[in-house]
Design a protein around this motif. Sequence first.
Motif, short mmCIF file in Angstrom:
data_model
loop_
_atom_site.label_atom_id
_atom_site.label_comp_id
_atom_site.label_asym_id
_atom_site.label_seq_id
_atom_site.Cartn_x
_atom_site.Cartn_y
_atom_site.Cartn_z
N ALA A 1 2.30 6.68 -19.43
CA ALA A 1 3.74 6.41 -19.51
C ALA A 1 4.55 7.68 -19.74
O ALA A 1 5.76 7.69 -19.47
CB ALA A 1 4.02 5.40 -20.62
N GLN A 2 3.93 8.73 -20.25
CA GLN A 2 4.66 9.98 -20.51
C GLN A 2 4.69 10.91 -19.30
O GLN A 2 5.37 11.94 -19.34
CB GLN A 2 4.02 10.72 -21.69
N ALA A 3 3.98 10.59 -18.24
CA ALA A 3 3.98 11.44 -17.05
C ALA A 3 5.35 11.41 -16.39
O ALA A 3 6.02 10.36 -16.36
CB ALA A 3 2.91 10.97 -16.07
N PRO A 4 5.81 12.52 -15.85
CA PRO A 4 7.11 12.53 -15.17
C PRO A 4 7.06 11.72 -13.88
O PRO A 4 5.99 11.49 -13.30
CB PRO A 4 7.34 14.02 -14.88
N ARG A 5 8.23 11.27 -13.43
CA ARG A 5 8.30 10.63 -12.12
C ARG A 5 7.97 11.66 -11.06
O ARG A 5 8.26 12.85 -11.21
CB ARG A 5 9.71 10.07 -11.88
N ALA A 6 7.38 11.22 -9.95
CA ALA A 6 6.97 12.15 -8.89
C ALA A 6 7.10 11.49 -7.53
O ALA A 6 7.07 10.25 -7.41
CB ALA A 6 5.53 12.61 -9.12
N SER A 7 7.24 12.30 -6.52
CA SER A 7 7.40 11.81 -5.14
C SER A 7 6.18 11.00 -4.71
O SER A 7 5.04 11.35 -5.01
CB SER A 7 7.58 12.99 -4.18
N GLY A 8 6.44 9.92 -3.96
CA GLY A 8 5.38 9.18 -3.31
C GLY A 8 4.45 8.45 -4.23
O GLY A 8 3.32 8.14 -3.84
N THR A 9 4.88 8.13 -5.45
CA THR A 9 3.99 7.46 -6.39
C THR A 9 4.43 6.04 -6.72
O THR A 9 3.84 5.40 -7.60
CB THR A 9 3.89 8.28 -7.70
N LEU A 10 5.46 5.53 -6.05
CA LEU A 10 5.85 4.14 -6.25
C LEU A 10 4.76 3.23 -5.69
O LEU A 10 4.05 3.58 -4.74
CB LEU A 10 7.18 3.85 -5.57
N GLU A 11 4.64 2.04 -6.24
CA GLU A 11 3.59 1.12 -5.81
C GLU A 11 3.72 0.74 -4.35
O GLU A 11 2.73 0.58 -3.64
CB GLU A 11 3.57 -0.14 -6.70
N SER A 12 4.96 0.56 -3.88
CA SER A 12 5.19 0.25 -2.47
C SER A 12 5.78 1.48 -1.80
O SER A 12 6.87 1.94 -2.16
CB SER A 12 6.15 -0.94 -2.35
N HIS A 13 5.06 2.02 -0.82
CA HIS A 13 5.49 3.26 -0.17
C HIS A 13 4.72 3.41 1.14
O HIS A 13 3.74 2.70 1.38
CB HIS A 13 5.20 4.45 -1.10
N TYR A 14 5.18 4.31 2.02
CA TYR A 14 4.48 4.64 3.27
C TYR A 14 4.32 3.42 4.18
O TYR A 14 3.37 3.33 4.96
CB TYR A 14 3.09 5.23 2.99
N ALA A 15 5.23 2.45 4.11
CA ALA A 15 5.01 1.16 4.77
C ALA A 15 5.53 1.15 6.21
O ALA A 15 6.67 1.55 6.47
CB ALA A 15 5.69 0.06 3.97
#
Length: 326
Positions: free
Chosen positions: A217-231
């Motif tokens: 939970a302490q990790a920063p937000r990052a590109s391409g890490t959302l659960e739904s992506h590349y669809a």
Amino acid sequence: MAILDGRDPERIEHAAALLAAGELVAFPTETVYGLGARADDDAAVARIFEAKGRPRDHPLIVHVADAEQAAFFAPAPGAAAARLLQALWPGPVTVIVPRHPSRGAAAAGGQASIGLRMPSHPVAIALLQAAARRGVPGVAGPSANRFGRVSPTRAEHVLQEFGPALPVLDGGPCPVGVESAIVDCTRPGRPTLLRPGQIGRRRLEQVLGQPLAKPDAQAPRASGTLESHYAPAATLSLLDRDELRRRTAGPPGAEGQGVAVYSRAVPPSGWLHRPMPLDADAAARELFATLRDFDVAGAKAIWVEKPPPDATWDAVRDRLRRASTR
């Protein structure tokens, strides 16, 4: 003309001048094509978010030409990041590091950290260097597609997304084909793999000299890490080999109408099928182009055979899992 020849130095200079003026330019990297804006100009970066339909708190990766440019945005990257960039830059690895408090806020999505990468593609490096000569210290460059959709690995894919108004430097098909690995280096002694890439966990840990932690939970937000992506537009389903064989045991019936199949197992004739390479790097190289081709062919559903479980397939498995999540 929207597509510019990336082998032409005059086209490189033209694209660099556009970036310096705060305009958007799409450019090739070894991973995927990026949608670029100068990272030190928050108004220019805002155009990326607007064009992609991307939430402004979802951070971008900043592409730099050298370590000096990286230091402009992150003067104290830390020991772990220093090891990674010394050993693996230029290349498909992004480090997330503490950000200079007055630089790159929009590109960082408002976070105190920022993602930095030095690409190895010759056109990307030439563009970054030409832009640097015009005072551009780095280029924010998420994938050049609408937010959440399939990443582009060819110049024509970018045209499919944004049309001819966007200048696109053409560097040919991207040789890696999936986005960079992302390593969070913001917490001393706890480097964390946030997104797998072509350079695998084992190699990253060899360079770091320690194991990579799992995201928390302490990790920063990052590109391409959302659960739904590349669809893709079609609904993508990941299937075990036995289940896929059962569904494709005969010619496509009612269940198989409008279905495309991407698998190592070859179905009977009549199916819209693309063979999945046996080699993980080859599969990564063609993955996004294959999904786009299925969309162009009018597929309503895509059945994909689950990749092998070994670590060399981590990046492909990650992209397919996110592409199948709705």
